[in-house]
Design an enzyme around this catalytic site. Structure first.
Site, mmCIF file in Angstrom:
data_model
loop_
_atom_site.group_PDB
_atom_site.id
_atom_site.type_symbol
_atom_site.label_atom_id
_atom_site.label_comp_id
_atom_site.label_asym_id
_atom_site.label_seq_id
_atom_site.Cartn_x
_atom_site.Cartn_y
_atom_site.Cartn_z
ATOM 1 N N SER A 163 0.762 -1.060 0.064
ATOM 2 C CA SER A 163 -0.005 -0.155 -0.066
ATOM 3 C C SER A 163 0.928 1.221 0.106
ATOM 4 O O SER A 163 1.867 1.160 0.563
ATOM 5 C CB SER A 163 -0.830 0.046 1.436
ATOM 6 O OG SER A 163 -1.563 1.212 1.518
ATOM 7 N N TYR A 189 -0.184 -0.547 10.459
ATOM 8 C CA TYR A 189 -0.449 -0.862 9.348
ATOM 9 C C TYR A 189 0.522 -0.530 8.221
ATOM 10 O O TYR A 189 0.969 -1.521 7.542
ATOM 11 C CB TYR A 189 -1.843 -0.384 8.539
ATOM 12 C CG TYR A 189 -2.358 -0.679 7.267
ATOM 13 C CD1 TYR A 189 -2.651 -1.783 7.117
ATOM 14 C CD2 TYR A 189 -2.198 0.305 6.353
ATOM 15 C CE1 TYR A 189 -3.089 -2.073 5.695
ATOM 16 C CE2 TYR A 189 -2.740 0.109 4.870
ATOM 17 C CZ TYR A 189 -3.025 -1.098 4.632
ATOM 18 O OH TYR A 189 -3.467 -1.355 3.537
#
Length: 317
Positions: A163, A189
């Site tokens: 990501s 994350y």
């Protein structure tokens, strides 16, 4: 990876998985897609099945997987869509999944993930849950399937979904589990997504002689998926309204994964990071650049990649 060596393709932000795989014949190839009962996982599996691949949906919820398999069969005509249970946060589940497989494996799409878990959660083994699920689980899966990947007649590809959030944090090796720093959901994350890139770098270095290559991809910001279920709805709405992100459909979000898995341009190539269906340049980020593009230098650093691999190897039973 200098700017001159970046791989460019005819595809871009608006391309869909179906467009990327058009004209590619995957007949006889076998694929596994983790997290393939929702979002871009479904569309990744659908595109591979439409091109003739035998696809296994590796999912936590078998009922949802069965519904997805039926939908993919209905839309593609492929009856070679299978469902197998897999919980990437549970080492026993991974071991059972691996033990239940045999024969060559051509494509492993490490698509599943969790994001922005609001409170610090540790696995029974003591690992922060996002790092454990997004990286360690997929690491154990790939290592367990290494023999099958190496047996693929024309070589095997691993696609590791990262990501742009990785630009917010390297892997903090001295405190992966937030034992001595305040827990921040998006930083947790972010480091897991950096780990996904580092995995692709080191897997390619270690396994390319066996015909196995791995690349990392950023699918883009997707309009609505289960991945964002932990984010505050008001925050999501603010992001959409601010137009910080250009949102993609699930079909567009799956395109870069499918490209990394199938494009003839990537044959024998690994250890790279793709976004919007093209290889991204290496950048020097700071925490304010989490909405930018490119791959952070620390995410493709070979020393970091080897260190993460050795750490991850030590977690295997």
């Amino acid at each position: 990876m200098s700017a001159k060596s970046l791989i460019t393709t005819p595809f871009g932000f608006d391309s869909t998985a179906a467009e990327v795989v058009a004209g590619i014949d995957l007949t006889g190839k076998r694929a596994i897609v983790t997290g393939s009962s929702s979002g871009i996982g479904i569309e990744t599996a659908r595109a591979l099945a439409s091109a003739g691949a035998e696809v296994t949906l590796a999912v936590r919820d078998a009922e949802a997987g069965t519904r997805t398999a039926a939908d993919i069969t209905a839309t593609t005509g492929s009856k070679a869509v299978h469902v197998a249970e897999l919980d990437l946060a549970d080492p026993r589940s991974i071991a059972e999944f691996v033990a239940g497989r045999s024969g060559p494996l051509d494509l492993l799409i490490n698509n599943a993930g969790v994001m922005a878990i609001p409170d610090l959660r540790l696995t029974p083994e003591g690992w922060e849950l996002q790092f454990a699920t997004n990286h360690l689980g997929h690491f154990a899966l790939a290592v367990g399937l290494r023999g099958s990947l190496a047996a693929a007649p024309a070589g095997a590809r691993i696609v590791s979904l990262s990501s742009r959030a990785h630009l917010r944090s390297p892997v903090v090796f001295d405190d992966i589990n937030f034992a001595s720093r305040p827990y921040e959901p998006m930083l947790a994350y972010a480091q897991s997504k950096t780990a996904n890139v580092l995995f692709a770098v080191e897997a390619t270095r270690r396994w390319s002689d066996e015909g196995i290559t791995a690349n990392a991809v950023h699918p883009g910001a997707i309009a609505a998926t289960n991945l964002s279920r932990h984010l505050d709805p008001d925050y999501l709405e603010q992001l959409r309204a601010s137009r910080v992100y250009r949102y993609k459909t699930a079909e567009q979000g799956a395109a870069t994964s499918v490209l990394a898995a199938t494009s003839p341009q990537l044959e024998g190539i690994g250890g790279r990071y793709f976004e919007d269906c093209n290889e991204a340049p290496v950048v020097e980020p700071d925490s304010s650049q989490s909405t930018g593009s490119g791959v952070a230098s620390y995410a493709v650093d070979p020393t970091n990649a080897e260190r993460l691999w050795e750490l991850s190897q030590g977690t295997l039973a």
